[in-house]
Write a protein that holds these residues in place. Structure first.
Motif, PDB file in Angstrom:
ATOM      1  N   UNK A  62       0.644  -1.233  -0.077  1.00  0.00           N
ATOM      2  CA  UNK A  62       0.120  -0.179   0.027  1.00  0.00           C
ATOM      3  C   UNK A  62       0.813   1.388   0.079  1.00  0.00           C
ATOM      4  N   UNK A  63       0.389   2.356  -0.350  1.00  0.00           N
ATOM      5  CA  UNK A  63       1.055   3.523  -0.569  1.00  0.00           C
ATOM      6  C   UNK A  63       0.499   4.551   0.286  1.00  0.00           C
ATOM      7  N   UNK A  64       1.693   5.290   0.694  1.00  0.00           N
ATOM      8  CA  UNK A  64       1.278   6.669   1.714  1.00  0.00           C
ATOM      9  C   UNK A  64       2.105   7.539   0.977  1.00  0.00           C
ATOM     10  N   UNK A  65       1.506   8.814   0.502  1.00  0.00           N
ATOM     11  CA  UNK A  65       2.144  10.083   0.219  1.00  0.00           C
ATOM     12  C   UNK A  65       1.719  11.105   1.178  1.00  0.00           C
ATOM     13  N   UNK A  66       3.112  11.687   1.379  1.00  0.00           N
ATOM     14  CA  UNK A  66       3.190  12.844   2.238  1.00  0.00           C
ATOM     15  C   UNK A  66       3.540  14.079   1.522  1.00  0.00           C
ATOM     16  N   UNK A  67       2.869  14.962   1.730  1.00  0.00           N
ATOM     17  CA  UNK A  67       3.134  16.467   0.881  1.00  0.00           C
ATOM     18  C   UNK A  67       3.702  17.322   1.760  1.00  0.00           C
ATOM     19  N   UNK A  68       4.717  18.013   1.275  1.00  0.00           N
ATOM     20  CA  UNK A  68       5.298  19.046   2.113  1.00  0.00           C
ATOM     21  C   UNK A  68       4.817  20.406   2.164  1.00  0.00           C
ATOM     22  N   UNK A  82      11.951  15.348   4.613  1.00  0.00           N
ATOM     23  CA  UNK A  82      12.116  14.161   4.899  1.00  0.00           C
ATOM     24  C   UNK A  82      11.474  13.604   6.222  1.00  0.00           C
ATOM     25  N   UNK A  83      10.081  13.288   6.320  1.00  0.00           N
ATOM     26  CA  UNK A  83       9.439  13.108   7.271  1.00  0.00           C
ATOM     27  C   UNK A  83       9.617  11.701   7.931  1.00  0.00           C
ATOM     28  N   UNK A  84      10.960  11.473   8.210  1.00  0.00           N
ATOM     29  CA  UNK A  84      11.235  10.126   8.685  1.00  0.00           C
ATOM     30  C   UNK A  84      10.343   9.312   9.794  1.00  0.00           C
TER      31      UNK A  84
END
Length: 378
Positions: A62-68, A82-84
Motif C-alpha cells: 500500500x502507498x502513503x503519499x506525504x506532501x510538504x 524527509x518526514x522520517x
C-alpha cells in the motif's frame, strides 16, 4: 562554523523506476530511503524530486503519499522534505512512503506557481504534481494501486485537500495536518481559505481527517474552524481533531516527536475505517527500532526566537540560529562550551546530527540548546 548541508544522493530502487538523478549521500539505509526524479509530462517535461521509503520485499505495498509545506522565501532554496518519523510509522505497517517535492521546490524542475491571492487555484496547481507522481508510482510492480492514502502538512495539507476533487482511483482517505496557505498581503485571505475548502469539498468523495491546534502561528482557531465548517457544509466527509495547545506552536505538531501520541492513534483509526492496514506487522518490526537521542526536558532559559540570549556564541552563531528558526521541525541547535555551534533539520534524529555538527568544530563538549520549537539549555 557549521558544516554546509550535504548535497542529496539518489539511489536506484529498481530498473522500472525510470530516470534517476545521482546525488551525494544523505539518505537513511535503515529506512531504505532513496531519492528519484519522476517525470511530469506537459508542454515541457520536468522532473519532480521524490523521496521513497520502501519496505523490504517485492510488494505490492500500500502507498502513503506525504506532501510538504512551504517555508518563507524562495521555494527553490527549500531543502528536500524527509518526514522520517512518519515514514517509520507507515513502514511498520507495510506501506511504501512517497514524498514528492512539488514543482519549483528543492531539486524539482520548473518554478513554483503561487496563483496570487487565489488560494483555491494554488492548491489545484500543487495537486497536479501529486497526481503526476502517483501516476508513475502506481505503474510500479511494488505499489498496490488500490490501497493509497494521501497526507500533507501545512501547504501540503492544503495540497492534499485540493487533491481530493480528483477522486484518484485507489485513494481511500486524506489526512490534513494544519493545512492552508497564509497570505497576509491578500484581503480576507482567511475567508478565501474557507471558501476554497468548500469548493474542494463539493467535488470530493473521500473521507478526510484534520488536525489543528489553538496556538498555531499560521492559522487561528477561528480560521481553521471556518474552514472545517464550510468544508463539511459543502458535503465534505471530514473529522476534526482539535488538539488544543502544543508546545510554543501547534503548527509544528506533525514533525515533532511529542506529536506522535496525538496523530498516530487517530490516523490508525482512519486507516482501519477505510480498509487500509492500520496495525504494525511483525515482518516489518525492524522499522520500529529507532535508537534516537533522548530529548532533554524543556527549560525557561530564554524565548525561542531571542537569538541575543544564546550563551557563549559569537555573532556568526546568532546569525546561524536565526536561519535555524526558519527550518521545519524536526530540528535541533547545539552549542559548545567554547562557543562552537551546529544545527540540523529533517530526517529522523536531527538532535544527534546537530551535536555531531557542533562537535566537529569543538574540542569541548557540545550540548543541545533548542529542539523543535522549545529551549532545552539548562
Amino acid at each position: 562554523m557549521t558544516l554546509p548541508k550535504l548535497i542529496l544522493v539518489a539511489a536506484l530502487l529498481g530498473s522500472s523506476l525510470g530516470p534517476v538523478m545521482a546525488q551525494s549521500g544523505d539518505t537513511d539505509p535503515s529506512l531504505n530511503e532513496t531519492v528519484v526524479q519522476i517525470p511530469k509530462k506537459g508542454l515541457f517535461t520536468i522532473t519532480l524530486e521524490t523521496t521513497l521509503y520502501k519496505p523490504d520485499g517485492e510488494g505490492p505495498f500500500p502507498v502513503a503519499v506525504i506532501n510538504h509545506g512551504k517555508a518563507y522565501g524562495d521555494a527553490r532554496f527549500q531543502g528536500r522534505y524527509r518526514p522520517a518519523m512518519a515514514a517509520r510509522y507507515f513502514l511498520q505497517r507495510g506501506y511504501v512512503v512517497v514524498v514528492p517535492m512539488r514543482q519549483g521546490f528543492s531539486k524539482s524542475g520548473g518554478s513554483y506557481i503561487g496563483g496570487g491571492c487565489n488560494v483555491e487555484s494554488n492548491g489545484k496547481v500543487q495537486a497536479e504534481d501529486v497526481k503526476a507522481v502517483l501516476d508513475h508510482v502506481v505503474a510500479q510492480a511494488w505499489a498496490d494501486k488500490d490501497r493509497i492514502v494521501v497526507l500533507g502538512q501545512s501547504h501540503g495539507g492544503w495540497t492534499t485537500l485540493a487533491f481530493g476533487p480528483q477522486n484518484y482511483p485507489g485513494v481511500k482517505g486524506l489526512v490534513n495536518f494544519a493545512g492552508g496557505l497564509r497570505q497576509e498581503g491578500c484581503n480576507s485571505w482567511q475567508k478565501a481559505l474557507a471558501s476554497g475548502a468548500a469548493s474542494y469539498a463539493a467535488q470530493t468523495r473521500l473521507p478526510s481527517l484534520w488536525f489543528y491546534g489553538d496556538n498555531d502561528s499560521y492559522f487561528t482557531t477561528d480560521t481553521y474552524q471556518a474552514m472545517f465548517e464550510q468544508y463539511t457544509a459543502a458535503g465534505g466527509q471530514a473529522r476534526l481533531v482539535a488538539f488544543g495547545t502544543f508546545g510554543s506552536d501547534a503548527h509544528n505538531m506533525f514533525g515533532s516527536r511529542a506529536g506522535q501520541r496525538i496523530w498516530q492513534p487517530e490516523v490508525s483509526r482512519l486507516l482501519a475505517s477505510v480498509g487500509l492496514p492500520s496495525e504494525p506487522v511483525g515482518a516489518f518490526a525492524k522499522y520500529g527500532a529507532a535508537g534516537l537521542m533522548p530529548v532533554p526536558p524543556r527549560t525557561g532559559f530564554a524565548a525561542l526566537d531571542d537569538e541575543n540570549k544564546l550563551p557563549l556564541v559569537r555573532d556568526t552563531g546568532r546569525a546561524a540560529y536565526k536561519t535555524y528558526l526558519t527550518k521545519f521541525v524536526p530540528r535541533a541547535f547545539a552549542i559548545g562550551t567554547d562557543g562552537a555551534w551546529g544545527w540540523a533539520d529533517g530526517g529522523e534524529d536531527p538532535l544527534r546530527r546537530a551535536v555531531d555538527n557542533c562537535q566537529r568544530n569543538s574540542k569541548a563538549q557540545c550540548k543541545l540548546y533548542s529542539v523543535d520549537d522549545f529551549i532545552v539549555w539548562p
